[in-house]
Design an enzyme around this catalytic site. Structure first.
Site, short mmCIF file in Angstrom:
data_model
loop_
_atom_site.label_atom_id
_atom_site.label_comp_id
_atom_site.label_asym_id
_atom_site.label_seq_id
_atom_site.Cartn_x
_atom_site.Cartn_y
_atom_site.Cartn_z
N HIS A 194 0.80 1.02 1.35
CA HIS A 194 -0.30 1.98 1.44
C HIS A 194 -1.60 1.28 1.78
O HIS A 194 -1.73 0.05 1.72
CB HIS A 194 -0.44 2.76 0.12
CG HIS A 194 -0.86 1.94 -1.07
ND1 HIS A 194 -2.17 1.64 -1.33
CD2 HIS A 194 -0.14 1.39 -2.07
CE1 HIS A 194 -2.25 0.92 -2.45
NE2 HIS A 194 -1.02 0.75 -2.91
N CYS A 210 2.55 -2.42 -5.78
CA CYS A 210 2.70 -1.90 -4.43
C CYS A 210 2.12 -2.88 -3.41
O CYS A 210 1.40 -3.81 -3.74
CB CYS A 210 2.00 -0.55 -4.31
SG CYS A 210 2.89 0.79 -5.13
#
Length: 274
Positions: A194, A210
């Protein structure tokens, strides 16, 4: 006899005239179709992607889906973490994403022995993970929904709970301008590739697990990869993949999409680092 000779002469003369006329017509037709003297057009240029070296353009301001992304001060970022085309060090098939956690790089493998390399920010100690997955789906300006375990530790995030609809996409959303959701089979790993507004975190291990990219870079990657793109996360390019015990910890910057199944207990941390 005389008449026959005259007739023969007439036929011969008529044949000559007809042949001459046909010859003239053939020359005329040839003159209409000849390419002699016509300039030769050059072949169309090959469809070659230009080198990714114009950093001022790549990291400049972007108008995107109603949001105005600010430019990135790329001069303050180590050049190895800026988007560029490099020889492919992964040995994987074209179209594969490889995240090298040791080098803080993400490679998108291209044909011809090349790859596009992006700098990434990764999970800090206790939140690293390795393995393989696929991009199950993609989202522009995704909504972020913190897990219930995180809200229990930090009630100030209750306003972004699933019951309250989560945090809308935007410039301050932890998932940034794009998110690629990683699945193993039919299970959501809760890990994402992301964007992030925190460009200064690229090349460092400060997140909760992440893989984060500069917003301009995640937009570029999003446009290149389709759903079902294979993703390999490894602790070093070319090294054997080793799944870690922390793989099932819930990364707090993942958000929880509607219908997701939590794969394990959340790991407590003292403060949210997206």
């Amino acid at each position: 006899m005389f008449t026959t000779e005259i007739d023969s002469y007439r036929l011969s003369r008529r044949g000559f005239l007809n042949a001459a006329a046909l010859g003239a017509a053939s020359i005329a037709v040839s003159a209409c179709t000849t390419t002699a003297g016509r300039p030769v057009e050059p072949p169309p240029p090959a469809n070659v992607e230009p080198p990714l070296m114009d950093y001022a353009t790549m990291y400049g301001p972007v108008s995107d889906n109603g949001f105005e992304l600010p430019g990135i001060p790329y001069e303050k970022i180590d050049e190895q973490f800026l988007r560029q085309i490099v020889p492919d060090p992964t040995g994987q098939a074209p179209g594969t994403i490889v995240v090298d956690t040791a080098g803080h790089h993400l490679y998108f493998v291209r044909p011809g022995g090349q790859a596009i390399r992006y700098g990434v920010g990764l999970g800090r100690a206790g939140f690293e993970w390795s393995g393989d997955a696929v991009v199950q789906w993609k989202q522009k300006w995704p909504k972020w929904t913190p897990p219930a375990e995180m809200i229990a530790r930090q009630p100030e995030y209750a306003k972004y709970s699933a019951e309250n609809g989560g945090m809308p996409g935007g410039l301050t959303n932890p998932l940034g301008a794009r998110a690629l959701y990683l699945f193993e089979g039919n299970e959501d790993t809760l890990y994402r590739l992301h964007g992030s507004p925190e460009w200064f975190s690229i090349g460092k291990s400060v997140s909760s697990g992440c893989v984060r990219l500069i917003n301009q870079d995640i937009i570029d990657l999003y446009d290149r990869v389709p759903n079902k793109t294979p993703v390999i996360v490894t602790s070093g390019v070319g090294q054997e993949l080793v799944a870690t015990a922390d793989r099932k910890a819930i990364p707090i910057d993942a958000g929880v999409p509607e219908g997701s199944i939590l794969l394990g207990p959340a790991r407590a941390i003292s403060e949210p680092i997206f």
